[in-house]
Write an enzyme that holds these catalytic residues in place. Structure first.
Site, PDB file in Angstrom:
ATOM      1  CE  LYS A   1     -18.498  28.423 -41.571  1.00  0.00           C
ATOM      2  NZ  LYS A   1     -16.719  29.003 -40.882  1.00  0.00           N
TER       3      LYS A   1
ATOM      4  CE1 TYR B   1     -17.743  30.834 -35.894  1.00  0.00           C
ATOM      5  CE2 TYR B   1     -18.698  32.482 -37.319  1.00  0.00           C
ATOM      6  CZ  TYR B   1     -18.337  30.862 -36.972  1.00  0.00           C
ATOM      7  OH  TYR B   1     -18.798  29.954 -37.930  1.00  0.00           O
TER       8      TYR B   1
ATOM      9  CG  ASN C   1     -14.754  27.132 -44.086  1.00  0.00           C
ATOM     10  OD1 ASN C   1     -15.725  27.304 -43.647  1.00  0.00           O
ATOM     11  ND2 ASN C   1     -13.606  26.781 -42.723  1.00  0.00           N
TER      12      ASN C   1
ATOM     13  CG  HIS D   1     -20.614  25.907 -37.474  1.00  0.00           C
ATOM     14  ND1 HIS D   1     -18.952  26.829 -36.290  1.00  0.00           N
ATOM     15  CD2 HIS D   1     -20.986  25.921 -36.422  1.00  0.00           C
ATOM     16  CE1 HIS D   1     -19.533  26.772 -35.511  1.00  0.00           C
ATOM     17  NE2 HIS D   1     -20.663  26.020 -34.998  1.00  0.00           N
TER      18      HIS D   1
ATOM     19  CD  GLU E   1     -21.413  26.181 -31.749  1.00  0.00           C
ATOM     20  OE1 GLU E   1     -21.660  25.668 -32.703  1.00  0.00           O
ATOM     21  OE2 GLU E   1     -20.152  26.470 -31.217  1.00  0.00           O
TER      22      GLU E   1
HETATM   23  P1  DAT Z   1     -13.678  25.767 -37.615  1.00  0.00           P
HETATM   24  O1  DAT Z   1     -14.946  25.847 -38.469  1.00  0.00           O
HETATM   25  O2  DAT Z   1     -13.491  24.357 -38.691  1.00  0.00           O
HETATM   26  O3  DAT Z   1     -14.287  25.360 -36.707  1.00  0.00           O
HETATM   27  P2  DAT Z   1     -11.845  27.471 -36.852  1.00  0.00           P
HETATM   28  O4  DAT Z   1     -12.959  26.865 -35.051  1.00  0.00           O
HETATM   29  O5  DAT Z   1     -10.653  27.082 -36.101  1.00  0.00           O
HETATM   30  O6  DAT Z   1     -12.752  26.693 -37.069  1.00  0.00           O
HETATM   31  O7  DAT Z   1     -12.678  29.085 -36.654  1.00  0.00           O
HETATM   32  C1  DAT Z   1     -13.700  29.269 -37.168  1.00  0.00           C
HETATM   33  C2  DAT Z   1     -14.003  29.737 -38.582  1.00  0.00           C
HETATM   34  O8  DAT Z   1     -13.142  30.514 -38.518  1.00  0.00           O
HETATM   35  C3  DAT Z   1     -13.660  28.767 -39.335  1.00  0.00           C
HETATM   36  O9  DAT Z   1     -14.413  27.902 -40.252  1.00  0.00           O
HETATM   37  C4  DAT Z   1     -12.918  29.446 -40.518  1.00  0.00           C
HETATM   38  C5  DAT Z   1     -12.077  30.943 -40.030  1.00  0.00           C
HETATM   39  N1  DAT Z   1     -11.423  30.749 -39.972  1.00  0.00           N
HETATM   40  C6  DAT Z   1     -10.415  29.827 -39.219  1.00  0.00           C
HETATM   41  N2  DAT Z   1      -8.891  29.976 -39.486  1.00  0.00           N
HETATM   42  C7  DAT Z   1      -8.685  31.399 -40.941  1.00  0.00           C
HETATM   43  C8  DAT Z   1      -7.659  31.505 -40.972  1.00  0.00           C
HETATM   44  N3  DAT Z   1      -6.400  31.368 -40.655  1.00  0.00           N
HETATM   45  N4  DAT Z   1      -8.365  32.982 -41.876  1.00  0.00           N
HETATM   46  C9  DAT Z   1      -9.306  32.885 -42.021  1.00  0.00           C
HETATM   47  N5  DAT Z   1     -10.673  32.875 -41.467  1.00  0.00           N
HETATM   48  C10 DAT Z   1      -9.965  31.619 -40.203  1.00  0.00           C
HETATM   49 MG    MG Z   2     -15.503  25.650 -34.706  1.00  0.00          MG
END
Ligand code: DAT
Ligand code: MG
Length: 140
Positions: A11, A51, A114, A117, A128
């Site tokens: 990212k 997304y 973070n 992905h 994807e």
């Molecule tokens: P992951 O990337 O671990 O699969 P996810 O699919 O639940 O997590 O969410 C996609 C992305 O969205 C994640 O990498 C970062 C962002 N995200 C998730 N929860 C969030 C939150 N509570 N606040 C801000 N960004 C968030």
């Molecule tokens: Mg995810």
């Protein structure tokens, strides 16, 4: 478990800090092979489509702004049980909860920024991968 593929993104927070090589080393050390890789700058529309599943979440705008804010490295990873293995080496979404030695524990700045992905299922991995790569760009 069979050799399978997953989709990964390094990212913007990580590409900006020149962490592509360090992240790739962690992926490779975990037994994942990078069988396709390219650096792109996603448009906001591309990030929104990618997304789409999170469209109703409160962080959707912030997430898609972030993902289109700077270059990313999109990748196809191959290995034994690649989806689960990659999720393991990535660590928990929130770096505060990520296990020692994981990419997010070591490099992530926050739950939003973070660093990586990774697909969450083989079905989503196929979708994807096809969103970013043509078959001839993947060399196993
Ligand atoms: P992951 O990337 O671990 O699969 P996810 O699919 O639940 O997590 O969410 C996609 C992305 O969205 C994640 O990498 C970062 C962002 N995200 C998730 N929860 C969030 C939150 N509570 N606040 C801000 N960004 C968030
Ligand atoms: Mg995810």
């Amino acid at each position: 478990m069979a050799v399978t593929r997953t989709f990964s993104i390094i990212k913007p927070d990580a590409t900006k800090r020149n962490l592509t090589g360090k992240i790739n080393a962690k992926l490779e050390d975990a037994g994942l092979r990078i069988v396709a890789q390219k650096r792109i700058h996603m448009t906001k529309a591309q990030a929104e489509k990618f997304y789409e599943v999170h469209a109703a979440r409160p962080f959707y705008g912030e997430l898609t702004d972030f993902m289109s804010s700077a270059p990313v490295v999109v990748q196809v990873l191959e290995g034994e049980d690649a989806v689960a293995k990659n999720r393991e080496v990535m660590g928990a979404t929130n770096p505060a909860e990520a296990a020692e030695g994981t990419i997010r524990k070591e490099f992530a700045l926050s739950i939003g920024e973070n660093s990586v992905h990774g697909s969450d299922s083989e079905e989503n991995a196929a979708i994807e991968i096809a969103y970013f790569f043509s078959g001839t760009e993947i060399v196993g």
